[in-house]
Design a protein around this motif. Structure first.
Motif, PDB file in Angstrom:
ATOM      1  N   ARG A 158      30.440  50.027  36.475  1.00 16.84           N
ATOM      2  CA  ARG A 158      31.731  50.512  36.959  1.00 16.84           C
ATOM      3  C   ARG A 158      32.611  49.245  37.327  1.00 16.84           C
ATOM      4  N   ARG A 159      32.113  47.806  37.833  1.00 17.35           N
ATOM      5  CA  ARG A 159      33.027  46.848  38.083  1.00 17.35           C
ATOM      6  C   ARG A 159      33.546  46.515  36.763  1.00 17.35           C
ATOM      7  N   VAL A 160      33.064  46.187  35.787  1.00 10.15           N
ATOM      8  CA  VAL A 160      33.747  45.590  34.451  1.00 10.15           C
ATOM      9  C   VAL A 160      34.494  46.846  33.922  1.00 10.15           C
ATOM     10  N   LEU A 161      34.201  47.937  33.774  1.00  7.14           N
ATOM     11  CA  LEU A 161      35.085  49.138  33.380  1.00  7.14           C
ATOM     12  C   LEU A 161      36.179  49.106  34.303  1.00  7.14           C
ATOM     13  N   ARG A 162      36.172  49.078  35.632  1.00  2.63           N
ATOM     14  CA  ARG A 162      37.542  48.955  36.444  1.00  2.63           C
ATOM     15  C   ARG A 162      38.341  47.694  36.007  1.00  2.63           C
ATOM     16  N   LEU A 163      38.015  46.716  35.795  1.00  3.48           N
ATOM     17  CA  LEU A 163      38.661  45.547  35.173  1.00  3.48           C
ATOM     18  C   LEU A 163      39.283  45.924  33.940  1.00  3.48           C
ATOM     19  N   ALA A 164      38.679  46.578  33.140  1.00  3.95           N
ATOM     20  CA  ALA A 164      39.334  46.957  31.876  1.00  3.95           C
ATOM     21  C   ALA A 164      40.440  48.063  31.934  1.00  3.95           C
ATOM     22  N   ALA A 165      40.018  49.195  33.005  1.00  2.00           N
ATOM     23  CA  ALA A 165      40.805  50.088  33.022  1.00  2.00           C
ATOM     24  C   ALA A 165      42.138  49.726  33.458  1.00  2.00           C
ATOM     25  N   ARG A 166      42.116  48.626  34.349  1.00  6.94           N
ATOM     26  CA  ARG A 166      43.320  48.092  34.909  1.00  6.94           C
ATOM     27  C   ARG A 166      44.093  46.993  34.229  1.00  6.94           C
ATOM     28  N   ASN A 167      43.603  46.317  33.308  1.00  7.01           N
ATOM     29  CA  ASN A 167      43.990  45.125  32.768  1.00  7.01           C
ATOM     30  C   ASN A 167      43.989  45.269  31.122  1.00  7.01           C
ATOM     31  N   ALA A 168      43.210  46.144  30.635  1.00  2.93           N
ATOM     32  CA  ALA A 168      42.899  46.063  29.070  1.00  2.93           C
ATOM     33  C   ALA A 168      43.736  47.089  28.334  1.00  2.93           C
ATOM     34  N   GLU A 169      44.309  46.561  27.298  1.00  2.62           N
ATOM     35  CA  GLU A 169      44.802  47.517  26.226  1.00  2.62           C
ATOM     36  C   GLU A 169      43.974  48.525  25.383  1.00  2.62           C
ATOM     37  N   VAL A 170      42.448  47.941  25.276  1.00  7.99           N
ATOM     38  CA  VAL A 170      41.333  48.675  24.729  1.00  7.99           C
ATOM     39  C   VAL A 170      40.256  48.414  25.797  1.00  7.99           C
ATOM     40  N   VAL A 171      39.423  49.713  26.144  1.00  8.03           N
ATOM     41  CA  VAL A 171      38.361  49.770  26.852  1.00  8.03           C
ATOM     42  C   VAL A 171      37.087  50.202  25.903  1.00  8.03           C
ATOM     43  N   SER A 172      36.217  49.339  25.756  1.00  6.69           N
ATOM     44  CA  SER A 172      35.117  49.634  24.907  1.00  6.69           C
ATOM     45  C   SER A 172      34.113  50.007  25.721  1.00  6.69           C
ATOM     46  N   GLN A 210      48.159  54.272  28.607  1.00  9.10           N
ATOM     47  CA  GLN A 210      46.944  54.249  28.881  1.00  9.10           C
ATOM     48  C   GLN A 210      46.306  53.602  27.992  1.00  9.10           C
ATOM     49  N   PRO A 211      44.822  52.938  28.069  1.00  5.61           N
ATOM     50  CA  PRO A 211      44.354  52.311  27.087  1.00  5.61           C
ATOM     51  C   PRO A 211      43.630  52.921  26.012  1.00  5.61           C
ATOM     52  N   GLU A 212      43.570  52.387  24.986  1.00  3.28           N
ATOM     53  CA  GLU A 212      42.642  53.076  23.789  1.00  3.28           C
ATOM     54  C   GLU A 212      41.213  52.963  24.340  1.00  3.28           C
ATOM     55  N   PHE A 213      40.262  53.986  23.752  1.00  5.25           N
ATOM     56  CA  PHE A 213      38.977  53.897  24.219  1.00  5.25           C
ATOM     57  C   PHE A 213      38.259  53.498  22.921  1.00  5.25           C
ATOM     58  N   ASN A 214      37.522  52.736  22.830  1.00  2.15           N
ATOM     59  CA  ASN A 214      36.772  52.344  21.617  1.00  2.15           C
ATOM     60  C   ASN A 214      35.027  52.315  22.087  1.00  2.15           C
ATOM     61  N   VAL A 215      34.304  52.213  21.030  1.00  2.57           N
ATOM     62  CA  VAL A 215      33.002  52.549  21.002  1.00  2.57           C
ATOM     63  C   VAL A 215      32.352  51.808  19.744  1.00  2.57           C
ATOM     64  N   LEU A 216      31.312  50.815  19.936  1.00  3.98           N
ATOM     65  CA  LEU A 216      30.724  50.256  18.936  1.00  3.98           C
ATOM     66  C   LEU A 216      29.319  50.740  18.482  1.00  3.98           C
ATOM     67  N   SER A 217      29.342  51.400  17.355  1.00  7.37           N
ATOM     68  CA  SER A 217      28.150  51.920  16.804  1.00  7.37           C
ATOM     69  C   SER A 217      26.922  50.935  16.719  1.00  7.37           C
TER      70      SER A 217
END
Length: 293
Positions: A158-172, A210-217
């Motif tokens: 949750r902590r790193v995803l919160r950082l991503a949600a509030r600052n990043a253009e892409v959340v992976s 809103q940020p883009e949502f990314n996933v790595l296979s």
């Protein structure tokens, strides 16, 4: 039917490449339709910044992504200079992926304290904050993309995803927390990943864009026998059953049309729009991209 919302990336492996081999691989990725070419940051591979710039010189269209820089390895002032320089030499095509690092042996070899997961996330938070200030300093090299290249941050906690949600253009979304019972990471099931996606949506709700949502296979397997192939991938989720393994967006398994449908479903249900594979799957996943586009 063309879905212009979907993006596709490939993480290239730069170990042991000649310049010509590296550039040819990157040209091939562009020809297959990838929107982003990623360069990783591990001590057994070539340095990410020179690799990124050479990838850019071989291509014209894709973003060139650091996927991802280990923020704990770098002096932040020097890293800001390297990021700005890379974005200049890439003519504004850099995508800046930042992470905490996770391989303890690499920290030891580099003489950098590994610490706890909380320690590493704290140092990543500090890096993100300091980079914002450094890119605003007109006395330093300035990236082409202002105020900075688009930022990608990934994780599951949750902590790193919160950082991503509030600052990043892409959340992976890695969907793979460390599992003490296995002594390594393990995939979560679909509902657990959805909970994290919903968490990021709540944390980013006040942002204007809103940020883009990314996933790595983790693995991409073209096969006509999906269930047998999923069983062979059980190491990625030892406590998941076959149906659960086939449901998660961190594994692409099936024929090219089946994987294309899987991607469309994950996009519709989870809002994932940016799908990344590793280089060994580049050619096979290129067949999937062709079907989607």
């Amino acid at each position: 039917m063309l879905d212009r919302r979907l993006k596709f990336g490939v993480v290239m492996i730069s170990s042991g490449c000649t310049p010509d081999e590296w550039m040819e691989k990157c040209r091939r990725a562009e020809g297959l339709g990838y929107d982003a070419i990623g360069v990783p940051d591990h001590l057994n591979l070539m340095s990410p910044f020179p690799s990124a710039v050479l990838a850019g010189s071989a291509t014209t269209r894709p973003k060139i992504a650091t996927y991802v820089l280990n923020a704990n390895f770098y002096n932040h002032t020097l890293m800001a200079r390297d990021i700005a320089t890379a974005d200049i030499l890439l003519d504004g095509r850099l995508e800046l992926g930042l992470g905490t690092g996770y391989v303890e042996q690499e920290f030891t070899a580099a003489g950098v304290p590994f610490g706890t997961a909380a320690d590493r996330v704290g140092r990543l938070e500090s890096a993100v904050a300091q980079l914002e200030g450094l890119f605003a300093d007109e006395g330093s090299p300035q990236p082409v993309q202002r105020p900075r290249p688009p930022l990608a941050i990934g994780g599951h906690g949750r902590r790193v995803l919160r950082l991503a949600a509030r600052n990043a253009e892409v959340v992976s979304f890695t969907g793979a927390p460390f599992r003490p019972e296995f002594g390594r990471t393990g995939l979560v099931d679909g509902p657990a990943l959805r909970e994290r996606v919903d968490f990021v949506r709540r944390e980013s709700a006040e942002r204007s864009v809103q940020p883009e949502f990314n996933v790595l296979s983790k693995q991409t397997v073209l096969t006509r026998d999906r269930r047998a192939a999923a069983e062979a991938l059980r190491r990625y989720g030892p406590d998941l059953d076959t149906d659960q393994l086939l449901d998660v967006p961190m594994l692409f398994v099936g024929t090219a049309p089946q994987i294309a449908e899987q991607i469309r479903r994950h996009s519709a249900e989870l809002g994932l729009t940016y799908f990344t594979v590793m280089e060994p799957a580049m050619e096979d996943f290129g067949k999937v991209i062709k079907l989607i586009r």
